[in-house]
Enzyme design. Structure first.
Site, mmCIF file in Angstrom:
data_model
loop_
_atom_site.group_PDB
_atom_site.id
_atom_site.type_symbol
_atom_site.label_atom_id
_atom_site.label_comp_id
_atom_site.label_asym_id
_atom_site.label_seq_id
_atom_site.Cartn_x
_atom_site.Cartn_y
_atom_site.Cartn_z
ATOM 1 N N ARG A 160 27.215 -73.198 -82.274
ATOM 2 C CA ARG A 160 28.643 -73.111 -82.581
ATOM 3 C C ARG A 160 29.043 -74.288 -83.471
ATOM 4 N NH1 ARG A 160 27.857 -71.738 -77.261
ATOM 5 N NH2 ARG A 160 28.390 -69.572 -76.761
ATOM 6 N N LYS A 192 30.301 -73.862 -74.735
ATOM 7 C CA LYS A 192 31.491 -73.052 -74.481
ATOM 8 C C LYS A 192 31.490 -72.490 -73.078
ATOM 9 C CE LYS A 192 33.984 -69.006 -76.182
ATOM 10 N NZ LYS A 192 33.983 -67.895 -77.149
ATOM 11 N N HIS A 209 31.085 -70.102 -88.166
ATOM 12 C CA HIS A 209 30.617 -69.347 -87.007
ATOM 13 C C HIS A 209 29.761 -68.155 -87.426
ATOM 14 C CE1 HIS A 209 31.605 -69.353 -82.604
ATOM 15 N NE2 HIS A 209 30.925 -68.235 -82.682
ATOM 16 N N ARG A 216 25.865 -67.721 -86.858
ATOM 17 C CA ARG A 216 25.363 -67.203 -85.578
ATOM 18 C C ARG A 216 25.181 -65.683 -85.648
ATOM 19 N NH1 ARG A 216 25.798 -70.088 -81.091
ATOM 20 N NH2 ARG A 216 26.788 -68.494 -79.772
ATOM 21 N N HIS A 264 24.594 -67.780 -75.034
ATOM 22 C CA HIS A 264 25.571 -66.857 -74.478
ATOM 23 C C HIS A 264 25.436 -66.852 -72.968
ATOM 24 C CE1 HIS A 264 26.123 -64.309 -78.383
ATOM 25 N NE2 HIS A 264 26.876 -65.399 -78.355
ATOM 26 N N TYR A 314 19.796 -64.295 -61.073
ATOM 27 C CA TYR A 314 18.355 -64.291 -60.874
ATOM 28 C C TYR A 314 17.545 -64.676 -62.110
ATOM 29 C CZ TYR A 314 19.460 -61.942 -56.520
ATOM 30 O OH TYR A 314 19.958 -61.644 -55.288
#
Length: 419
Positions: free
Chosen positions: A248, A275, A346, A349, A372, A381
């Protein structure tokens, strides 16, 4: 027969004085009387009984509370008594509610919520949330008790934004307001969420990705333009590293030299700058960015210029204490001739995500490299970092960009997986 008390007159009330013989009360019937005191003040009193207990209720000072107003207070109290409600207890409850309302204003609760939860957010996001509240919400409903904020109040706030052409901001703000109301409900200071009630009042917000470039020939032209950038050298290096790292923009510009491990070949972005953090107390691992050969070469060169300071990309005005501004990359792209509808910082990305998926790298490795946030069961998990595959992926991506820039043959298709 019970003695009939004639109703008082204003003249009698005005003439009442405190006397030594005790004649300092005037009765109006129904338990209401006016009492004079040596200080010169006169107070309305109401005698009543409830559940067999005698009570005395103050109705205010005369003449501030007129004779007519005192009679209205008497009738209101008698109505409560008829319904089994103690007027004195009712008044006390009303005062307590008023005191709570004065403390539990929307702004007070909103700032309490913000202080509690913003510690888990990236600084850029928390700044936006607070700015939107201070600019679009507090001036209108900030002083209002949160329990009294209605759906129409919320709708008026959102309508102003929608009419101003900032529909996406309106949708985001509605979500924030709903979270504040839910917090107030959970802490027993509100009973409903009016922001949820108006969720269908806004026009749908069209989901738009950041402008980017995914055509290979156009990417090559962009990379050559970056090589020829005529602005400051630090900005040129940031532009060159932006597609190689595809982090970012805020994470890139705030990079610090002590976060880079050149012996291991990685950049560890601290969790507090990411983020999608989850809790303030838990210790979260940093986001790892494997350094390609091309990235290492740029960093090694840049280290001679800024390596003695804290920031990899220091700001012009306060290089020792602040990084470059958040608009530097976009301003440089504009200076190179790329409009804001073509590509933004941005957008690197989106460029990497699109092409790396086409190259055959696993979705999990790409999402992990994009940092993310995992959702659902996988968030609990799936703790895999896919680091071996990500190392291969980042080097292959750098080789691919280098081939596009210089017109060389593209690197062979990668073998995906972690082994």
């Amino acid at each position: 027969m019970p003695k009939i008390i004639p109703p008082l007159t204003k003249l009698q009330c005005d003439a009442l004085r405190c006397s030594t013989d005790g004649a300092n009360r005037l009765f109006d019937g129904g338990g209401l009387y006016l009492e004079a005191f040596p200080t010169g003040s006169k107070l309305w009193r109401l005698k009543y009984s409830i559940d067999g207990k005698a009570k005395l209720l103050a109705l205010g000072k005369y003449p501030a509370v007129s004779l007519a107003a005192a009679r209205e207070g008497r009738e209101a109290a008698r109505q409560l008594i008829a319904n089994g409600i103690d007027p004195m207890a009712q008044r006390k409850a009303s005062k307590q509610k008023a005191a709570m309302d004065a403390v539990n204003t929307f702004e007070g609760i909103a700032r309490e919520w913000f202080a509690k939860f913003s510690t888990t957010w990236a600084k850029s996001y928390s700044s936006k949330v607070l700015m939107r509240l201070e600019k679009h919400v507090f001036p209108w409903i900030g002083s209002k008790p949160i329990a009294e904020v209605s759906a129409s109040d919320v709708l008026a706030i959102l309508a102003r934004l929608e009419n101003a052409g900032t529909l996406e901001t309106a949708h985001k703000l509605r979500g924030v307001l709903s979270r504040i109301f839910l917090y107030a409900i959970a802490t027993a200071r509100a009973e409903n969420d009016p922001a949820h009630a108006v969720r269908g009042s806004l026009a749908p917000s069209e989901k738009r990705n950041f402008p980017t470039i995914t055509d290979p020939d156009s990417i090559g032209a962009l990379l050559r333009a970056i090589d020829g950038y005529q602005g400051q050298y630090v900005t040129r290096c940031a532009l060159a590293l932006a597609p190689l790292f595809f982090v970012r923009p805020g994470e890139l510009r705030q990079a610090q030299w002590n976060e880079f491990d050149f012996s291991e070949g990685v950049w560890r972005v601290p969790a507090q700058r990411l983020k999608m953090r989850t809790t303030a107390k838990a210790k979260h691992p940093p986001h790892i960015v494997p350094l390609s050969r091309q990235a290492l070469a740029i960093l090694d060169d840049l280290r001679h210029l800024t390596g003695r300071g804290k920031f990899v990309f220091p700001g012009n005005r306060s290089p020792l204490t602040r990084p470059m501004s958040d608009n530097t990359i976009n301003a440089a792209l504009r200076r190179m001739g790329y409009g804001k509808t073509e590509i933004v910082g941005h957008g690197f990305r989106h460029m990497a995500s699109t092409l790396l998926h086409e190259m055959g790298f696993t979705h999990e490795a790409i999402e992990c490299q994009l940092s993310h946030k995992k959702k659902g069961v996988s968030a609990v998990y799936n703790k895999a970092e896919y680091l071996p595959e990500r190392r291969k992926m980042m080097q292959h991506w750098a080789d691919y960009l280098e081939a596009l820039k210089y017109g060389h043959p593209l690197p062979a298709a990668p073998i995906t997986g972690q082994s």
